[in-house]
Enzyme design. Structure first.
Site, PDB file in Angstrom:
ATOM      1  N   PHE A   1       8.344   0.053  17.244  1.00  0.00           N
ATOM      2  CA  PHE A   1       8.726   0.658  15.961  1.00  0.00           C
ATOM      3  C   PHE A   1      10.229   0.955  15.880  1.00  0.00           C
ATOM      4  CE2 PHE A   1       7.139   4.044  18.787  1.00  0.00           C
ATOM      5  CZ  PHE A   1       8.212   4.921  18.807  1.00  0.00           C
TER       6      PHE A   1
ATOM      7  N   LYS B   1      15.470  14.805   8.294  1.00  0.00           N
ATOM      8  CA  LYS B   1      15.606  13.358   8.126  1.00  0.00           C
ATOM      9  C   LYS B   1      15.497  12.978   6.637  1.00  0.00           C
ATOM     10  CE  LYS B   1      12.696  12.498  11.973  1.00  0.00           C
ATOM     11  NZ  LYS B   1      12.134  11.668  13.079  1.00  0.00           N
TER      12      LYS B   1
ATOM     13  N   HIS C   1      13.917  15.947  13.095  1.00  0.00           N
ATOM     14  CA  HIS C   1      14.156  15.667  14.514  1.00  0.00           C
ATOM     15  C   HIS C   1      14.440  16.994  15.197  1.00  0.00           C
ATOM     16  CE1 HIS C   1      15.820  14.239  18.260  1.00  0.00           C
ATOM     17  NE2 HIS C   1      16.805  15.101  18.071  1.00  0.00           N
TER      18      HIS C   1
ATOM     19  N   ARG D   1      10.740  23.259  18.465  1.00  0.00           N
ATOM     20  CA  ARG D   1       9.706  22.213  18.534  1.00  0.00           C
ATOM     21  C   ARG D   1       8.351  22.766  18.094  1.00  0.00           C
ATOM     22  NH1 ARG D   1      11.109  17.072  20.351  1.00  0.00           N
ATOM     23  NH2 ARG D   1       8.934  16.526  20.610  1.00  0.00           N
TER      24      ARG D   1
ATOM     25  N   THR E   1       4.711  15.262  17.340  1.00  0.00           N
ATOM     26  CA  THR E   1       5.380  14.059  16.820  1.00  0.00           C
ATOM     27  C   THR E   1       4.526  13.332  15.785  1.00  0.00           C
ATOM     28  OG1 THR E   1       6.429  13.829  18.992  1.00  0.00           O
ATOM     29  CG2 THR E   1       6.491  11.904  17.542  1.00  0.00           C
TER      30      THR E   1
ATOM     31  N   ARG F   1       5.824  19.247  10.439  1.00  0.00           N
ATOM     32  CA  ARG F   1       5.298  17.882  10.460  1.00  0.00           C
ATOM     33  C   ARG F   1       3.841  17.837  10.015  1.00  0.00           C
ATOM     34  NH1 ARG F   1       8.035  16.107  16.231  1.00  0.00           N
ATOM     35  NH2 ARG F   1       9.958  15.231  15.392  1.00  0.00           N
TER      36      ARG F   1
HETATM   37  P1  IDP Z   1      10.021  13.549  18.759  1.00  0.00           P
HETATM   38  O1  IDP Z   1      10.742  13.276  17.455  1.00  0.00           O
HETATM   39  O2  IDP Z   1       8.808  14.418  18.560  1.00  0.00           O
HETATM   40  O3  IDP Z   1      10.938  14.042  19.846  1.00  0.00           O
HETATM   41  P2  IDP Z   1      10.167  10.901  19.965  1.00  0.00           P
HETATM   42  O4  IDP Z   1       9.218  10.323  20.971  1.00  0.00           O
HETATM   43  O5  IDP Z   1      11.532  11.283  20.414  1.00  0.00           O
HETATM   44  O6  IDP Z   1       9.418  12.136  19.272  1.00  0.00           O
HETATM   45  O7  IDP Z   1      10.270   9.832  18.790  1.00  0.00           O
HETATM   46  C1  IDP Z   1      11.318   9.839  17.849  1.00  0.00           C
HETATM   47  C2  IDP Z   1      10.762   9.520  16.487  1.00  0.00           C
HETATM   48  O8  IDP Z   1      10.186   8.191  16.502  1.00  0.00           O
HETATM   49  C3  IDP Z   1       9.604  10.403  16.029  1.00  0.00           C
HETATM   50  O9  IDP Z   1      10.044  11.633  15.482  1.00  0.00           O
HETATM   51  C4  IDP Z   1       8.921   9.526  15.017  1.00  0.00           C
HETATM   52  O10 IDP Z   1       9.626   9.490  13.772  1.00  0.00           O
HETATM   53  C5  IDP Z   1       9.017   8.159  15.682  1.00  0.00           C
HETATM   54  N1  IDP Z   1       7.870   7.856  16.564  1.00  0.00           N
HETATM   55  C6  IDP Z   1       7.672   8.325  17.820  1.00  0.00           C
HETATM   56  N2  IDP Z   1       6.550   7.828  18.369  1.00  0.00           N
HETATM   57  C7  IDP Z   1       6.021   7.004  17.440  1.00  0.00           C
HETATM   58  C8  IDP Z   1       4.842   6.161  17.425  1.00  0.00           C
HETATM   59  O11 IDP Z   1       4.049   6.085  18.383  1.00  0.00           O
HETATM   60  N3  IDP Z   1       4.617   5.445  16.293  1.00  0.00           N
HETATM   61  C9  IDP Z   1       5.470   5.496  15.223  1.00  0.00           C
HETATM   62  N4  IDP Z   1       6.573   6.269  15.189  1.00  0.00           N
HETATM   63  C10 IDP Z   1       6.856   7.010  16.289  1.00  0.00           C
HETATM   64 MG    MG Z   2      12.538  13.047  20.707  1.00  0.00          MG
END
Ligand code: IDP
Ligand code: MG
Length: 165
Positions: free
Chosen positions: A58, A10, A125, A91, A97, A108
């Protein structure tokens, strides 16, 4: 089971010069790279990619993040990894996350941060399951950009393409 996973470095990862460190970490999985390109996400692509999160508070910040509005470098690198358990392996390397909850040796955990507005700026991602990987790979790549045929294609659809002049 062989499977494909979409990884996107990203805009925070690109702006902070983390591309080679990130690719090094993924290389430790010994997975194959079957597609790779530089891309800037349009608003439309970003919204489609994160469609499942559209009701989150968000979401707007997340779209600004993916489209590069929060960073100097809007370019991202999208990579398709392929091989045994590719999603779990990718992952694992990426980490949780939430950057503060991620293993410090993960991408991360080592490089992510929580912004003051609460958004997780977490460098990469990674697709989270087979269905998501298929949806995302078809969204970000066209069939001719992928070196191994992972999903069925239809050549009749290839009537128009951009060429160099
Ligand atoms: P992932 O990237 O680990 O699959 P997802 O739930 O798909 O997690 O969320 C996509 C992206 O949204 C995350 O990588 C992160 O940048 C952001 N994100 C996810 N959950 C939160 C949160 O609770 N607070 C702030 N940002 C979040
Ligand atoms: Mg995701």
């Amino acid at each position: 089971m062989n499977q494909a996973a979409l990884v996107i470095v990203k805009p925070d990862g690109m702006t902070r010069g983390l591309l080679s460190s990130v690719l090094d970490k993924f290389a430790q999985t010994k997975l194959d790279i079957i597609g790779m390109k530089s891309i800037i996400a349009t608003e439309e692509l970003a919204r489609e990619h994160y469609n499942h999160l559209k009701d989150k508070d968000f979401f707007n910040e997340l779209i600004d993040y993916l489209t590069g509005k929060l960073h100097q470098n809007k370019n991202m690198i999208a990579v398709i990894y392929y091989g045994e358990d590719a999603i779990a392996k990718c992952r694992g390397v990426a980490g949780a996350t939430h950057p503060e909850k991620a293993d410090p040796w993960s991408i991360r955990g080592a490089f992510g941060r929580v912004r003051t507005d609460g958004l997780f700026e977490n460098v990469v991602h990674v697709s989270s399951d087979d269905d998501e990987a298929e949806r995302e790979i078809k969204l970000w790549f066209s069939p001719e950009e992928v070196s191994v045929s992972v999903y069925p294609t239809d050549t009749r659809a290839a009537t128009e393409r951009t060429v160099w002049v």
